[in-house]
Design an enzyme around this catalytic site. Structure first.
Site, short mmCIF file in Angstrom:
data_model
loop_
_atom_site.label_atom_id
_atom_site.label_comp_id
_atom_site.label_asym_id
_atom_site.label_seq_id
_atom_site.Cartn_x
_atom_site.Cartn_y
_atom_site.Cartn_z
N GLU A 1 13.01 -25.23 -35.17
CA GLU A 1 12.41 -24.11 -35.90
C GLU A 1 13.40 -22.94 -35.85
O GLU A 1 13.75 -22.46 -34.77
CB GLU A 1 11.09 -23.70 -35.24
CG GLU A 1 10.40 -22.58 -35.96
CD GLU A 1 9.03 -22.25 -35.39
OE1 GLU A 1 8.85 -22.31 -34.15
OE2 GLU A 1 8.13 -21.92 -36.19
N GLU B 1 3.65 -8.53 -27.23
CA GLU B 1 4.25 -7.31 -26.69
C GLU B 1 5.29 -6.73 -27.65
O GLU B 1 5.67 -5.57 -27.55
CB GLU B 1 4.88 -7.58 -25.31
CG GLU B 1 6.02 -8.59 -25.28
CD GLU B 1 5.57 -10.06 -25.28
OE1 GLU B 1 4.42 -10.34 -25.69
OE2 GLU B 1 6.37 -10.92 -24.87
N SER C 1 4.61 -20.12 -30.13
CA SER C 1 5.58 -21.22 -30.16
C SER C 1 4.99 -22.46 -29.49
O SER C 1 4.07 -22.37 -28.66
CB SER C 1 6.84 -20.79 -29.42
OG SER C 1 6.52 -20.51 -28.08
N PHE D 1 4.02 -12.54 -32.64
CA PHE D 1 4.52 -11.30 -33.26
C PHE D 1 4.53 -11.32 -34.78
O PHE D 1 4.60 -10.27 -35.41
CB PHE D 1 5.94 -11.00 -32.75
CG PHE D 1 7.02 -11.82 -33.43
CD1 PHE D 1 7.47 -11.49 -34.70
CD2 PHE D 1 7.57 -12.94 -32.81
CE1 PHE D 1 8.45 -12.25 -35.33
CE2 PHE D 1 8.54 -13.71 -33.44
CZ PHE D 1 8.97 -13.37 -34.72
N LYS E 1 -5.08 -10.44 -26.56
CA LYS E 1 -3.77 -10.17 -25.93
C LYS E 1 -2.73 -10.18 -27.07
O LYS E 1 -2.28 -11.24 -27.50
CB LYS E 1 -3.47 -11.25 -24.89
CG LYS E 1 -2.55 -10.82 -23.77
CD LYS E 1 -1.19 -10.35 -24.18
CE LYS E 1 -0.21 -11.46 -24.47
NZ LYS E 1 1.09 -10.95 -25.00
N CYS F 1 4.86 -19.50 -39.77
CA CYS F 1 4.73 -20.88 -39.33
C CYS F 1 4.55 -21.81 -40.52
O CYS F 1 4.60 -23.01 -40.40
CB CYS F 1 3.56 -21.02 -38.37
SG CYS F 1 2.01 -20.65 -39.17
P1 NAD Z 1 5.63 -16.92 -28.37
O1 NAD Z 1 5.14 -18.26 -28.03
O2 NAD Z 1 6.92 -16.47 -27.79
O3 NAD Z 1 4.54 -15.82 -27.94
C1 NAD Z 1 3.18 -15.95 -28.29
C2 NAD Z 1 2.34 -15.25 -27.23
O4 NAD Z 1 2.55 -15.89 -25.97
C3 NAD Z 1 2.68 -13.78 -27.05
O5 NAD Z 1 1.48 -13.05 -26.94
C4 NAD Z 1 3.50 -13.76 -25.76
O6 NAD Z 1 3.31 -12.58 -25.03
C5 NAD Z 1 2.99 -14.95 -24.98
N1 NAD Z 1 4.02 -15.63 -24.17
C6 NAD Z 1 5.35 -15.72 -24.45
N2 NAD Z 1 5.98 -16.48 -23.51
C7 NAD Z 1 5.03 -16.87 -22.64
C8 NAD Z 1 5.03 -17.69 -21.47
N3 NAD Z 1 6.14 -18.23 -20.99
N4 NAD Z 1 3.86 -17.91 -20.82
C9 NAD Z 1 2.71 -17.37 -21.28
N5 NAD Z 1 2.65 -16.58 -22.38
C10 NAD Z 1 3.78 -16.33 -23.05
O7 NAD Z 1 5.66 -16.81 -29.98
P2 NAD Z 1 6.24 -15.64 -30.88
O8 NAD Z 1 7.72 -15.64 -30.79
O9 NAD Z 1 5.48 -14.38 -30.63
O10 NAD Z 1 5.77 -16.15 -32.33
C11 NAD Z 1 6.53 -17.05 -33.10
C12 NAD Z 1 6.04 -18.47 -32.93
O11 NAD Z 1 4.67 -18.55 -33.26
C13 NAD Z 1 6.74 -19.45 -33.87
O12 NAD Z 1 7.02 -20.62 -33.17
C14 NAD Z 1 5.70 -19.70 -34.95
O13 NAD Z 1 5.82 -20.93 -35.63
C15 NAD Z 1 4.45 -19.65 -34.15
N6 NAD Z 1 3.29 -19.41 -34.99
C16 NAD Z 1 2.48 -20.48 -35.24
C17 NAD Z 1 1.39 -20.33 -36.07
C18 NAD Z 1 0.51 -21.50 -36.38
O14 NAD Z 1 -0.49 -21.30 -37.05
N7 NAD Z 1 0.82 -22.71 -35.95
C19 NAD Z 1 1.11 -19.07 -36.64
C20 NAD Z 1 1.95 -18.00 -36.35
C21 NAD Z 1 3.04 -18.20 -35.52
#
Ligand code: NAD
Length: 485
Positions: free
Chosen positions: A376, A177, A227, A150, A174, A282
């Site tokens: 985090e 959401e 994450s 997000f 994808k 991140c």
């Molecule tokens: P998230 O992991 O909750 O969601 C990421 C994606 O995974 C979304 O599209 C979501 O719909 C999907 N998702 C969520 N839970 C799931 C599950 N149980 N099974 C399968 N798919 C699932 O992350 P977020 O809250 O949207 O974003 C924040 C996180 O992203 C932070 O931890 C941040 O550090 C990380 N991030 C990392 C980088 C990097 O380059 N390392 C860059 C941007 C964000």
């Protein structure tokens, strides 16, 4: 509801969903409902994959110099629509307009890089035996998927779209959401830029659709950003299905501040790194290790933090749950004996009382085992730990399981080099609070911040989005046959 219900984008057009479940899309800025997003079914994913597969034959056979013409046009369309896309990005994510403008500017830079790919993907050729030539070519994979988080509704999708598509693949995106709107506009701009139907498709959803992507037999590669918890799930599931996968996870980035650091510049950098995008990056500084006598710099950091005004030069965090979670971390640290120097809890913005704001927060005398030191937080919070030596600071940095970024603030080149050599992180800053490599340098962390080989952007992405074909040819019968040819 400000916008119509979000639709999937399949084969060059927005399509009505058959999803049984939708989620509200709420603006973190003021709590207003923007739209609803469908939680698509596996059948809808199948339609998108079918369209992508059908488009792949022609797109992959289009010479790369022709394919990148789309991204020259896309870049100019991003420039033309910069303010409008930035406004949408800010509305759905909660970041400030200037942060969203910077986000779209980064999308432009990513497109510029893709336009240079013909210069970078030339293969190799060599006469390896008399009259025998070996040659390599980068060949696209087929249908690939990109699953995004997000916190950057436009930029993270553009980490993968231009490179994967310019290299000849067809994509299923994808979106998160929580922020599904910007990607819809990106799809429109790609079409306007001349991208053939079916090459780029968007399927909205959450867990179910991510799992279906990992399991789909016609998807060759999965890129994930989010994450660490979900990165591990996606990496295991996609590779368990024998797919190529690169999964970027969360982070806990440390800034090491030494007594010889330039106070003003350091304080500005630390404050900007921990509060930019409301700490939801991140690459955000989340922990600071104060090495020795740096109280004069900490004072300045607090002065800088106090200049950051929620609703003005500080955006909102993604939702109410996130605000509550961040405030809980601060309270826990306080209860554990840490000192809250600047307190961002219980922040509201006049006229936007339903927005989810957390003010900048500086916590001092944090102990390395506390949750604010190890987890985090993803909010505008910096946890300061105190050490006497650089090695103690490095030990704290290296003990954390993540490895996205680390920075040092010093005027001593020898110490800076020592930290570059010994910090266990993929991206290191020296007097730089957010050490994001700019194109053509690639982006990617280490340890639990990334699973898979290579990086997601820059030259490194060429290896991820293509496979290498090696051919050996001989046309001169008179050269005879020997054991090598
Ligand atoms: P998230 O992991 O909750 O969601 C990421 C994606 O995974 C979304 O599209 C979501 O719909 C999907 N998702 C969520 N839970 C799931 C599950 N149980 N099974 C399968 N798919 C699932 O992350 P977020 O809250 O949207 O974003 C924040 C996180 O992203 C932070 O931890 C941040 O550090 C990380 N991030 C990392 C980088 C990097 O380059 N390392 C860059 C941007 C964000």
């Amino acid at each position: 509801m400000k916008y119509p219900i979000v639709k999937n984008y399949i084969n060059g057009g927005f399509v009505d969903t058959t999803a049984k479940r939708t989620l509200d899309v709420i603006s973190p800025l003021d709590g207003n409902k923007l739209s609803e997003v469908p939680m698509s079914s596996g059948a809808e994913l199948n339609e998108a994959v079918k369209a992508a597969k059908a488009a792949f034959g022609k797109w992959s056979k289009t010479p790369i110099k022709e394919r990148v013409q789309v991204f020259f046009k896309y870049k100019t369309l991003l420039e033309k629509n910069l303010q409008e896309l930035a406004a949408l990005c800010s509305e759905e994510n909660g970041k400030t307009i200037s942060e969203s403008v910077a986000e779209v500017e980064k999308c432009i830079e990513l497109s510029e890089f893709a336009c240079s790919l013909p210069q970078l993907v030339t293969g190799e050729i060599l006469e390896v035996s008399r009259g025998v030539e070996c040659r390599t070519e980068h060949v696209p994979l087929g249908v690939v998927a990109s699953i995004v988080p997000f916190n950057f509704p436009a930029m993270v999708p553009n980490w993968t779209i231009p490179n994967a598509i310019a290299l000849g693949n067809c994509m299923i995106m994808k979106p998160s959401e929580k922020v599904p709107l910007s990607v819809g506009r990106i799809a429109e701009l790609l079409k306007e830029a001349g991208l053939p139907d079916g090459v780029f498709n968007v399927v909205h959803g959450d867990v179910e659709i991510v799992e279906a992507i990992c399991d789909h037999p016609d998807i060759q590669a999965v890129s994930f950003v989010g994450s660490t918890k979900v990165a591990k799930i996606v990496y295991q599931r996609a590779t368990g299905n024998y797919k190529r996968c690169l999964a970027l996870g969360g982070a806990k980035n440390h800034l090491m501040v030494l007594p010889d650091a330039i106070p003003g510049m350091t304080a500005q950098n630390v404050a900007a790194s921990m509060s930019g995008c409301a700490g939801q990056r991140c690459m955000a500084a989340s922990a600071m290790v104060a090495v020795g006598a740096v109280d004069h710099i900490i004072e300045k950091i607090c002065d800088e933090a106090r200049k950051i005004v929620p609703g003005d030069n500080l955006g909102a965090v993604i939702n109410k749950e996130s605000k509550d979670r961040i405030e809980k971390y601060i309270t826990e640290a306080e209860k554990g004996g840490a000192k809250i120097l600047v307190d961002g809890r219980n922040t509201t913005v006049k006229g936007k009382e339903k927005g989810s704001y957390v003010g900048p927060t500086v916590i001092d005398y944090v102990k390395p085992g506390m949750s604010v030191a190890t987890e985090e937080i993803f909010g505008p919070v910096i946890s300061i730990m105190r050490t006497n030596t650089v090695d103690e600071a490095l030990a704290i940095e290296n003990a954390n399981p993540y490895g996205n970024a680390a920075s040092v603030f010093t005027q001593n080149g020898g110490i800076a080099r020592y930290i570059i050599d010994h910090a266990s992180a993929g991206m290191i800053g020296v007097n730089v609070g957010v050490p994001v490599p700019r194109e053509p340098f690639s982006f990617g962390g280490w340890n639990e911040s990334k699973f898979g080989v290579g990086d997601i952007t820059g030259k490194s992405s060429i290896e991820f989005w293509t496979k290498l074909k090696k051919s050996t040819t001989k046309w001169n019968a008179e050269a005879g046959v020997n054991w090598m040819s």
